[in-house]
Structures are given as structure tokens and as C-alpha cells.
Motif scaffolding. Structure first.
Motif, short mmCIF file in Angstrom:
data_model
loop_
_atom_site.label_atom_id
_atom_site.label_comp_id
_atom_site.label_asym_id
_atom_site.label_seq_id
_atom_site.Cartn_x
_atom_site.Cartn_y
_atom_site.Cartn_z
N PHE B 75 90.59 82.32 36.24
CA PHE B 75 90.13 82.73 35.06
C PHE B 75 90.75 81.51 34.15
O PHE B 75 92.10 82.06 34.75
CB PHE B 75 89.95 84.03 34.31
CG PHE B 75 89.20 84.59 33.36
CD1 PHE B 75 89.75 84.13 32.44
CD2 PHE B 75 88.70 85.86 33.74
CE1 PHE B 75 88.64 84.61 31.44
CE2 PHE B 75 87.94 86.22 32.58
CZ PHE B 75 87.65 85.69 31.59
N LYS B 76 90.46 80.81 33.15
CA LYS B 76 91.64 79.73 32.72
C LYS B 76 91.54 80.12 31.41
O LYS B 76 90.83 80.74 29.98
CB LYS B 76 91.36 78.75 32.93
CG LYS B 76 91.97 77.44 31.73
CD LYS B 76 91.78 76.23 32.10
CE LYS B 76 92.02 75.58 30.87
NZ LYS B 76 90.39 74.32 30.57
N GLY B 77 92.68 81.18 30.57
CA GLY B 77 92.46 81.07 29.13
C GLY B 77 92.07 82.68 28.82
O GLY B 77 91.76 83.59 27.53
N ALA B 78 92.62 83.54 29.79
CA ALA B 78 92.14 85.33 29.87
C ALA B 78 92.82 85.66 28.50
O ALA B 78 91.99 86.32 28.09
CB ALA B 78 92.29 85.50 31.09
N VAL B 89 82.13 85.37 20.17
CA VAL B 89 81.83 85.20 21.70
C VAL B 89 80.65 84.86 22.02
O VAL B 89 80.09 85.18 22.47
CB VAL B 89 83.19 85.59 22.31
CG1 VAL B 89 83.15 85.54 23.69
CG2 VAL B 89 84.54 85.59 22.33
N VAL B 90 80.75 82.99 22.58
CA VAL B 90 79.08 82.86 22.69
C VAL B 90 79.60 81.46 23.77
O VAL B 90 80.75 81.11 24.67
CB VAL B 90 79.77 81.11 22.08
CG1 VAL B 90 78.15 80.68 22.50
CG2 VAL B 90 78.49 81.74 20.78
N ALA B 91 78.81 82.13 25.01
CA ALA B 91 78.82 82.03 25.72
C ALA B 91 77.67 81.30 26.76
O ALA B 91 76.71 81.73 26.90
CB ALA B 91 79.20 82.89 27.36
N ASN B 92 77.25 80.61 27.95
CA ASN B 92 76.66 79.79 28.94
C ASN B 92 76.45 81.36 29.64
O ASN B 92 76.80 81.85 29.50
CB ASN B 92 76.36 78.89 29.15
CG ASN B 92 77.56 79.13 30.21
OD1 ASN B 92 78.64 79.03 29.94
ND2 ASN B 92 77.60 78.25 31.77
N HIS B 93 75.01 81.31 30.11
CA HIS B 93 74.53 82.41 31.16
C HIS B 93 73.86 82.29 32.76
O HIS B 93 72.76 82.93 32.07
CB HIS B 93 74.10 82.95 30.14
CG HIS B 93 73.41 84.76 30.11
ND1 HIS B 93 74.63 84.97 31.52
CD2 HIS B 93 72.71 85.45 29.74
CE1 HIS B 93 73.65 85.93 31.26
NE2 HIS B 93 72.72 86.86 30.55
N PRO B 94 74.78 81.77 33.20
CA PRO B 94 73.76 81.22 34.24
C PRO B 94 73.97 82.02 35.36
O PRO B 94 72.72 81.89 36.11
CB PRO B 94 75.44 79.86 35.08
CG PRO B 94 76.65 80.99 34.76
CD PRO B 94 76.19 81.18 33.01
N THR B 95 74.70 83.73 35.38
CA THR B 95 74.53 84.06 36.53
C THR B 95 74.22 85.70 35.86
O THR B 95 74.58 85.85 34.44
CB THR B 95 75.55 84.99 37.67
OG1 THR B 95 76.42 85.42 36.98
CG2 THR B 95 75.30 82.79 37.82
N LEU B 96 74.14 86.49 36.32
CA LEU B 96 73.73 88.31 35.98
C LEU B 96 75.32 88.64 35.37
O LEU B 96 74.68 89.62 34.88
CB LEU B 96 72.90 88.87 36.93
CG LEU B 96 72.24 90.39 37.08
CD1 LEU B 96 71.20 90.44 35.64
CD2 LEU B 96 71.73 90.52 37.60
N VAL B 190 83.99 79.52 22.24
CA VAL B 190 83.75 78.72 23.32
C VAL B 190 84.03 79.66 24.43
O VAL B 190 85.18 79.60 24.55
CB VAL B 190 83.53 77.14 22.80
CG1 VAL B 190 83.14 77.11 24.09
CG2 VAL B 190 83.17 77.72 21.89
N VAL B 191 83.59 79.70 25.42
CA VAL B 191 83.33 80.22 26.59
C VAL B 191 82.81 79.27 27.92
O VAL B 191 81.48 80.07 27.56
CB VAL B 191 83.64 81.63 27.13
CG1 VAL B 191 83.67 81.94 28.12
CG2 VAL B 191 84.33 82.77 25.92
N THR B 192 83.04 78.48 28.99
CA THR B 192 82.04 78.30 29.63
C THR B 192 81.86 79.22 30.95
O THR B 192 83.00 79.47 31.91
CB THR B 192 82.42 76.92 30.16
OG1 THR B 192 82.40 76.40 28.61
CG2 THR B 192 81.94 76.17 31.15
N SER B 219 85.89 79.94 31.69
CA SER B 219 87.23 79.09 30.99
C SER B 219 86.92 78.92 29.23
O SER B 219 86.10 78.57 29.42
CB SER B 219 86.85 77.48 31.40
OG SER B 219 87.28 76.62 30.71
N VAL B 220 88.17 79.35 29.46
CA VAL B 220 87.76 80.48 27.15
C VAL B 220 88.40 78.94 26.24
O VAL B 220 89.69 77.66 27.19
CB VAL B 220 88.98 81.20 27.16
CG1 VAL B 220 89.20 81.54 25.59
CG2 VAL B 220 88.67 82.31 27.85
#
Lengths: 92, 257
Positions: B75-78, B89-96, B190-192, B219-220
Motif C-alpha cells: 500500500f502506498k499512501g494508505a 474515490v476513483v479506482a481502476n478495477h482489475p480484480t474481484l 485517484v487510486v491505482t 497506490s493512492v
């Protein structure tokens, strides 16, 4: 009183400059939601813009039945009573 | 031999994790949640407590997966996520399990959830009790729920892709999240999410586990001040700009180092 052509021109201008619709996609039979990528929130903005243009209130209900660019032109045109020249307020 | 054992071990634990995810979800719905409802005076108090319970349950799940060495997690920036401040809070969604990882550090976050979870046999009760937002509601209802969450100081988790990312394909966002941020208005955090292995992607089954232990990394990133955007351009343009900028941001981050 605005002619249908004038209304179309104004609508075209909004679609291009406010909603970033490519000019070549705008036709009378283009579907706002499917072809021009306008969403329901945009539709509210558009409604406000048209109210500014005509100085008249349009019910959101009536606007819900609108599907194409041509429908919008007709709706706006119908706002002006025949003969009686309407006061056109033009607030940019 | 060791690798084979490791694989079987991870398969076993993954199965157990999936099973307990549904089972615990269901058990909480029929035991803890009704109890919380009885002990809470207001609706707000109730959903906050239920979300906190979900947060704790997810913490336990992640801790177990780490303990049994099924996943690795960085975790970076938790600290910037755990202090909720009424942002989108917007994030991409690679996994379940992206949302599980995120909620394990966000105690009372609101979430925009895919509508079909509402009728899920085991998890339907959880998303209903937590008062999450259905993504298929009419725009007014969704906006109202978002406004309420932001006013109460909660962050709202949204996956603007609307569904899980298809690996290797460019990220494509729907505009809804930007509409929310511009209308409420609220900032966008933004969260990746990245994962070292392809796992739990869209359309894959629980037993299709990767050859090696996957490492998840959250990563935040930056927080976008939406009001500055709104001061410069009309809303409809801001919405399109935000959507485009964030698509580019994620595509750069995920596919070009």
C-alpha cells in the motif's frame, strides 16, 4: 420568434461547444443519447440553455420524450405561439 | 514439488476464502445486522455501524490471506484513504478483491455497487444493509445518495469503468463519476490498483489461480480539486475533461510504466 433553421443553428452550436459533439455527427435525425453521447445530466443542462435562449419555461416532462436533434428543434419551435413575436432573451 | 504444493495450498485457501466470503456475508446479514439495527437510533448510525463491521470483516479476510501466504499486499499512501473526508474515490478495477482491499482500510466508506449484487443470494443482504448505492438507479436518486454521503463526510468508492478491467485493453471510463463530482461538487481522490499476476479478473472462476502468489499493490495518487475545474469551464465540459484526463492517467500508469 425564431425560425427552425435558427433554432437548429443555435442547438448545433451548443452541442459542439458545450458537449463536445463532433460537428459531422449532428443531423436532424441523430439520436441525442445514442449517437451524440449526451447523458441525462447533459439533457438538464441543455434544457437550461434552451430556457435561457427562449426566455420560456419548458417542463422537464415534455423534454423527456425528446429523442433526436429534430425533436428538440420542434419542441423549441412549438414554444413560440404563431404570429405573436416572442421576446427572445439571449443570455450567453 | 514445492511449487506444486504451494499451488494446491493456495487453491485450497482461495476456495475457503470464497466460501467464507459468502457464508460470513450471509451470517452477518441474519445475525449481526438485525442486532445493529435494533441498537441504532437513526438510519445513519445503523449504516455507519454496519459499514464498520464490513470493514472489520474485510480486514480479517485480508489478514488471513496474508497469513496463509495466498496473496501479498502493498500500500502506498494508505493514511490518505483511511481519513475519510467526503471525496469521490476513483479506482481502476482489475480484480474481484480491489474493493475488499480498499474497504479494509476505509472504515465507513460509501460504495457505488453493481446492481446485480442486490439480488445475490448471499451478498444481497450485505449491500442492502450497508446502504450502498445501486449503479442502475435513476440519476436523481444516485446524486441524492452521493450528496448525503459527502455531507456526512464519507468517501464514496466508484469504479468508473462500470465493471472489471479487461486485461491488456485500454481503460474506458463512463462519465457518471465525473457528473457526480461536478454536481455535488466534491474532490476526486485517484487510486491505482495493480496486481503482479492476472487473477480474479472478469469472467474467470475462483479456481483459476495464478502460477505464483499474486502481489496486489494499491497506490493512492493525487486528489483533484474539482472546484478549480468548475471555475474555469461549464459543467458539461469539466465532466468530459475529467473523464478524459483520468482515462489517460490510468492508461499511462498501467500500460506505459
Amino acid at each position: 420568434m425564431m425560425t427552425k433553421e435558427e433554432i437548429y443553428k443555435r442547438l448545433e452550436d451548443y452541442l459542439i461547444n458545450l458537449f463536445e459533439v463532433p460537428a459531422e455527427d449532428i443531423k436532424l435525425d441523430a439520436l441525442l443519447f445514442d449517437d451524440l453521447d449526451i447523458d441525462s445530466i447533459d439533457a438538464v443542462d441543455l434544457l437550461v440553455k434552451i430556457q435561457e435562449l427562449t426566455g420560456r419555461k419548458i417542463s422537464p416532462e415534455a423534454f423527456k420524450s425528446v429523442r433526436t436533434v429534430g425533436d428538440v428543434v420542434d419542441q423549441v419551435y412549438a414554444l413560440f405561439p404563431a404570429d405573436a413575436p416572442a421576446k427572445v432573451e439571449n443570455i450567453e | 514439488m514445492v511449487r506444486r504444493l504451494d499451488y494446491l495450498w493456495r487453491l485450497l485457501i482461495t476456495g475457503a476464502a470464497f466460501l467464507s466470503f459468502s457464508l460470513f456475508g450471509f451470517l452477518m446479514t441474519v445475525t449481526l445486522f438485525p442486532l445493529v439495527s435494533r441498537l441504532s437510533r437513526t438510519n445513519e448510525e445503523r449504516v455507519n455501524r454496519i459499514r464498520w463491521l464490513i470493514h472489520k470483516a474485510f480486514q480479517l479476510l485480508i489478514a488471513s490471506l496474508l497469513f496463509f501466504k495466498v496473496i501479498d499486499f502493498g500500500f502506498k499512501g494508505a493514511e490518505r484513504l483511511s481519513g475519510e473526508r467526503g471525496r469521490l474515490v476513483v479506482a481502476n478495477h482489475p480484480t474481484l478483491i480491489d474493493v475488499v482491499l480498499m474497504l479494509s482500510i476505509m472504515p465507513q466508506a460509501q460504495c457505488m455497487v453493481k446492481h446485480n449484487l442486490w439480488s445475490h443470494r448471499f451478498l444481497g443482504g450485505v449491500v442492502r444493509a450497508a446502504g450502498y448505492i445501486r449503479n442502475d438507479g435513476d440519476p436523481e436518486t444516485i446524486l441524492e445518495a452521493c450528496r448525503a454521503a459527502i455531507q456526512q463526510g464519507h468517501d464514496i468508492i466508484v469504479f468508473p469503468e462500470g465493471t472489471r478491467t479487461v486485461p491488456g485493453k485500454p481503460i474506458k471510463f463512463q462519465r457518471g463519476f465525473a457528473n457526480i463530482a461536478a454536481i455535488v461538487p466534491c474532490n476526486i481522490q485517484v487510486v491505482t490498483v495493480t496486481c503482479s499476476q492476472e487473477t480474479l479478473t472478469k469472467g474467470s472462476s475462483w479456481y483459476e489461480i495464478p502460477k505464483q502468489r499474486p502481489r496486489f499493490y494499491i497506490s493512492v495518487g493525487e486528489e483533484l480539486d474539482v472546484k478549480t475545474y468548475l471555475a474555469r469551464e461549464p459543467r458539461a465540459k469539466v465532466v468530459r475533461r475529467l473523464t478524459r484526463e483520468l482515462e489517460d492517467y490510468y492508461n499511462r500508469k498501467l500500460y506505459h510504466g
